[in-house]
Write a protein that holds these residues in place. Structure first.
Motif, PDB file in Angstrom:
ATOM      1  N   ASP A  39     -28.029 -26.627 -49.972  1.00 24.84           N
ATOM      2  CA  ASP A  39     -29.199 -26.484 -50.826  1.00 24.84           C
ATOM      3  C   ASP A  39     -29.762 -27.873 -51.143  1.00 24.84           C
ATOM      4  OD1 ASP A  39     -30.901 -26.241 -53.118  1.00 24.84           O
ATOM      5  OD2 ASP A  39     -30.034 -24.258 -53.440  1.00 24.84           O
ATOM      6  N   GLU A  40     -30.924 -28.156 -50.542  1.00 31.06           N
ATOM      7  CA  GLU A  40     -31.486 -29.502 -50.702  1.00 31.06           C
ATOM      8  C   GLU A  40     -31.944 -29.779 -52.141  1.00 31.06           C
ATOM      9  OE1 GLU A  40     -34.459 -29.048 -47.756  1.00 31.06           O
ATOM     10  OE2 GLU A  40     -32.919 -28.848 -46.218  1.00 31.06           O
ATOM     11  N   ASP A  41     -32.441 -28.737 -52.786  1.00 32.58           N
ATOM     12  CA  ASP A  41     -32.890 -28.934 -54.168  1.00 32.58           C
ATOM     13  C   ASP A  41     -31.730 -29.349 -55.067  1.00 32.58           C
ATOM     14  OD1 ASP A  41     -35.389 -28.198 -53.356  1.00 32.58           O
ATOM     15  OD2 ASP A  41     -35.157 -26.105 -53.975  1.00 32.58           O
ATOM     16  N   ALA A  42     -30.560 -28.774 -54.794  1.00 31.12           N
ATOM     17  CA  ALA A  42     -29.379 -29.118 -55.594  1.00 31.12           C
ATOM     18  C   ALA A  42     -28.989 -30.576 -55.328  1.00 31.12           C
ATOM     19  CB  ALA A  42     -28.222 -28.179 -55.272  1.00 31.12           C
ATOM     20  N   LEU A  43     -29.138 -31.009 -54.078  1.00 37.24           N
ATOM     21  CA  LEU A  43     -28.839 -32.415 -53.772  1.00 37.24           C
ATOM     22  C   LEU A  43     -29.800 -33.332 -54.537  1.00 37.24           C
ATOM     23  CD1 LEU A  43     -27.082 -34.345 -51.997  1.00 37.24           C
ATOM     24  CD2 LEU A  43     -28.972 -34.340 -50.355  1.00 37.24           C
ATOM     25  N   ALA A  44     -31.063 -32.936 -54.551  1.00 39.76           N
ATOM     26  CA  ALA A  44     -32.060 -33.729 -55.285  1.00 39.76           C
ATOM     27  C   ALA A  44     -31.713 -33.778 -56.776  1.00 39.76           C
ATOM     28  CB  ALA A  44     -33.455 -33.136 -55.084  1.00 39.76           C
ATOM     29  N   ALA A  45     -31.264 -32.649 -57.306  1.00 40.37           N
ATOM     30  CA  ALA A  45     -30.918 -32.608 -58.730  1.00 40.37           C
ATOM     31  C   ALA A  45     -29.718 -33.498 -59.025  1.00 40.37           C
ATOM     32  CB  ALA A  45     -30.637 -31.161 -59.160  1.00 40.37           C
ATOM     33  N   LEU A  46     -28.746 -33.496 -58.117  1.00 38.98           N
ATOM     34  CA  LEU A  46     -27.583 -34.373 -58.311  1.00 38.98           C
ATOM     35  C   LEU A  46     -27.999 -35.838 -58.229  1.00 38.98           C
ATOM     36  CD1 LEU A  46     -24.579 -32.728 -56.423  1.00 38.98           C
ATOM     37  CD2 LEU A  46     -24.820 -33.119 -58.870  1.00 38.98           C
ATOM     38  N   TYR A  47     -28.924 -36.117 -57.319  1.00 36.43           N
ATOM     39  CA  TYR A  47     -29.402 -37.494 -57.223  1.00 36.43           C
ATOM     40  C   TYR A  47     -30.098 -37.893 -58.518  1.00 36.43           C
ATOM     41  CZ  TYR A  47     -31.727 -41.735 -55.830  1.00 36.43           C
ATOM     42  OH  TYR A  47     -32.147 -43.037 -55.796  1.00 36.43           O
ATOM     43  N   ASP A  48     -30.886 -36.990 -59.080  1.00 28.78           N
ATOM     44  CA  ASP A  48     -31.570 -37.308 -60.340  1.00 28.78           C
ATOM     45  C   ASP A  48     -30.551 -37.629 -61.438  1.00 28.78           C
ATOM     46  OD1 ASP A  48     -34.012 -36.979 -59.171  1.00 28.78           O
ATOM     47  OD2 ASP A  48     -34.295 -34.922 -59.862  1.00 28.78           O
ATOM     48  N   ARG A  49     -29.409 -36.963 -61.393  1.00 24.51           N
ATOM     49  CA  ARG A  49     -28.400 -37.222 -62.420  1.00 24.51           C
ATOM     50  C   ARG A  49     -27.630 -38.512 -62.170  1.00 24.51           C
ATOM     51  NH1 ARG A  49     -25.853 -31.211 -63.689  1.00 24.51           N
ATOM     52  NH2 ARG A  49     -27.884 -30.248 -64.018  1.00 24.51           N
ATOM     53  N   PHE A  50     -27.287 -38.765 -60.914  1.00 25.32           N
ATOM     54  CA  PHE A  50     -26.345 -39.850 -60.646  1.00 25.32           C
ATOM     55  C   PHE A  50     -26.911 -41.010 -59.831  1.00 25.32           C
ATOM     56  CE2 PHE A  50     -23.661 -36.117 -61.389  1.00 25.32           C
ATOM     57  CZ  PHE A  50     -22.953 -36.608 -62.471  1.00 25.32           C
ATOM     58  N   GLY A  51     -28.149 -40.878 -59.368  1.00 23.08           N
ATOM     59  CA  GLY A  51     -28.716 -41.919 -58.508  1.00 23.08           C
ATOM     60  C   GLY A  51     -28.742 -43.284 -59.185  1.00 23.08           C
ATOM     61  N   ARG A  52     -29.124 -43.270 -60.447  1.00 22.34           N
ATOM     62  CA  ARG A  52     -29.253 -44.564 -61.115  1.00 22.34           C
ATOM     63  C   ARG A  52     -27.891 -45.204 -61.370  1.00 22.34           C
ATOM     64  NH1 ARG A  52     -32.399 -46.297 -66.599  1.00 22.34           N
ATOM     65  NH2 ARG A  52     -31.649 -48.447 -66.536  1.00 22.34           N
ATOM     66  N   ILE A  53     -26.931 -44.415 -61.804  1.00 18.67           N
ATOM     67  CA  ILE A  53     -25.589 -44.960 -62.026  1.00 18.67           C
ATOM     68  C   ILE A  53     -25.009 -45.446 -60.702  1.00 18.67           C
ATOM     69  CG2 ILE A  53     -23.241 -44.365 -62.741  1.00 18.67           C
ATOM     70  CD1 ILE A  53     -24.774 -42.195 -64.543  1.00 18.67           C
ATOM     71  N   ALA A  54     -25.239 -44.654 -59.655  1.00 22.47           N
ATOM     72  CA  ALA A  54     -24.738 -45.021 -58.330  1.00 22.47           C
ATOM     73  C   ALA A  54     -25.344 -46.348 -57.880  1.00 22.47           C
ATOM     74  CB  ALA A  54     -25.081 -43.912 -57.322  1.00 22.47           C
ATOM     75  N   TYR A  55     -26.650 -46.469 -58.087  1.00 21.50           N
ATOM     76  CA  TYR A  55     -27.328 -47.684 -57.646  1.00 21.50           C
ATOM     77  C   TYR A  55     -26.856 -48.896 -58.453  1.00 21.50           C
ATOM     78  CZ  TYR A  55     -31.153 -50.841 -56.385  1.00 21.50           C
ATOM     79  OH  TYR A  55     -31.885 -51.905 -55.943  1.00 21.50           O
ATOM     80  N   GLY A  56     -26.684 -48.697 -59.747  1.00 27.95           N
ATOM     81  CA  GLY A  56     -26.195 -49.798 -60.583  1.00 27.95           C
ATOM     82  C   GLY A  56     -24.835 -50.282 -60.129  1.00 27.95           C
TER      83      GLY A  56
END
Lengths: 202, 220
Positions: free
Chosen positions: A32-49
């Protein structure tokens, strides 16, 4: 029983924002691509930091985050068998990718002890407050470790050094480094538990 | 290496082992329950350190790149005949749910003494129908009771379908069946849980060996 016939079938709403990290991950496991996008919205910034802290290079940090999230996409089914929170699993993947890259690129990690850059470009005040709070919480916990334990965790986790590299760099026997890592990380676990750090989105 | 393998658990949790040490520890991990438990909690602490590194927001293109790449890849799910994306149009799921509700209603009316599992759950206060990946439907009630109705091809020789109640990343076995079936889930389905179905070896397993090919939304 005729009432059943009129049971309105509520179309299952896809309110991804209200789903737990784990539920999203199980959706990702069914592609489910939308779920991947939602997970990225939650963790993308922490991951990038995290990746940026380890790699100190925005382009490499983006590569690490991209590989990690594609790892989430490809292996979400394996998560089900792991005894972990989804946030832990995702951030472990991010850390692993960043450390692999820093070792492959042989980036000299001269001063891994420097503090992360101040948060910039806040999306919303709420996000910022929550992330800032979590960040302070972790830094507060770190400050309660002995300087030796803190050094071992910071050089190891943020610096990407192996325990042998650490021993060499600090001029300590390997056994001492192992012990500092173990006691430091165990203590950090207890402190974060007490403080109630929730490894999730705001 | 002369030292105890347990000593490596913290360094392993922090990705601070070299490749040889890592292999050594993973061999040990396979047979040491204590280390697996220790590792789980130490990993969580290590992941907590990630929050200490919060920095600037990543560029928006990064998200677009990741999603585009993910889309381009073949989904990593178990092959399944006539598999439909579980994001099949909501209309179809709703129609299916309606058909099931209707079918159950008619059937229950015709067999008033029967104890149809779906009807029993739907009779409870606050009960609702949840789509199950375009292949079926789940009746769920806030007291945690739930029943599944699925239309699936007969499981291949030597295989069985297994249902799971998945919550907080843990999947608990919730029933075996080999073809289209209607059955009561024999464990509570709490709010926030997802019910999924995998294909497993005959006899069933204690933990799913693949991603569910069917899953509900988290119930609430």
């Amino acid at each position: 029983m005729t009432a059943l016939v009129t049971v309105p079938p509520p179309p299952a709403s896809r309110d991804l924002a209200r789903m737990s990290d784990e539920a999203l991950l199980s959706l990702v496991a069914s592609s489910d691509e939308d779920a991947l996008a939602a997970l990225y919205d939650r963790f993308g910034r922490i991951a990038y930091g995290l990746a940026l802290r380890i790699l100190r290079d925005p382009a490499l940090a983006q590569d690490a985050v991209q590989e990690a999230f594609l790892g989430v996409w490809r292996n979400a089914d394996r998560f089900l068998a792991e005894r972990a929170k989804a946030s832990t699993w995702i951030l472990t993947l991010v850390h692993r990718r960043a450390v692999d890259l820093v070792r492959r690129e042989d980036i000299r990690r001269g001063e891994p002890l420097e503090r992360a850059p101040e948060p910039a470009d806040p999306r919303t005040a709420e996000d910022e407050a929550s992330l800032g709070f979590q960040r302070r919480l972790v830094q507060e916990a770190l400050s309660q470790l002995s300087p030796e334990q803190r050094e071992a965790l910071e050089l190891g986790y943020y610096g990407g050094l192996t325990q042998s590299e650490l021993a060499e760099r600090l001029g300590q026997p390997l056994g001492t480094i192992k012990s500092r890592m173990f006691t430091g990380l165990s203590r950090l676990r207890d402190l974060l538990d007490e403080a109630g750090l929730e490894g999730s989105y705001p | 290496m002369a030292s105890e393998p347990h000593d490596l658990v913290a360094a392993y949790a922090m990705d601070a082992l070299d490749a040889d040490e890592e292999r050594e520890f993973e061999r040990h991990l396979a047979s040491c329950e204590r280390c697996r438990e220790e590792l789980a909690s130490l990993r969580e602490a290590a992941a907590g350190l990630a929050y200490g590194a919060v920095g600037p927001t990543p560029p928006p293109e990064l998200k677009q790149r990741i999603l585009a790449e993910a889309k381009a890849e073949r989904p990593n799910v178990i092959p399944f005949p006539q598999r439909r994306r579980w994001t099949a149009p909501i209309a179809a799921a709703a129609a299916l749910a309606a058909a099931f509700a209707l079918g159950v209603g008619v059937w229950a009316t015709a067999h008033p003494k029967s104890s149809d599992p779906l009807a029993a759950v739907l009779a409870k206060p606050g009960a609702k129908v949840v789509a199950l990946g375009g292949k079926g439907t789940m009746a769920w009630a806030p007291d945690g009771s739930a029943a599944l109705a699925l239309t699936v091809p007969r499981a291949p020789e030597g295989k069985t379908y297994e249902a799971w109640v998945i919550r907080n990343g843990k999947a608990a076995p919730a029933g075996l069946f080999s073809s289209s079936a209607v059955f009561r889930i024999d464990r509570p389905v709490p709010r926030g849980a997802v019910v999924g179905v995998t294909l497993e070896r005959a006899g069933g397993v204690n933990a799913p060996t693949s991603a569910p090919f069917l899953a509900t939304e988290a119930v609430s």
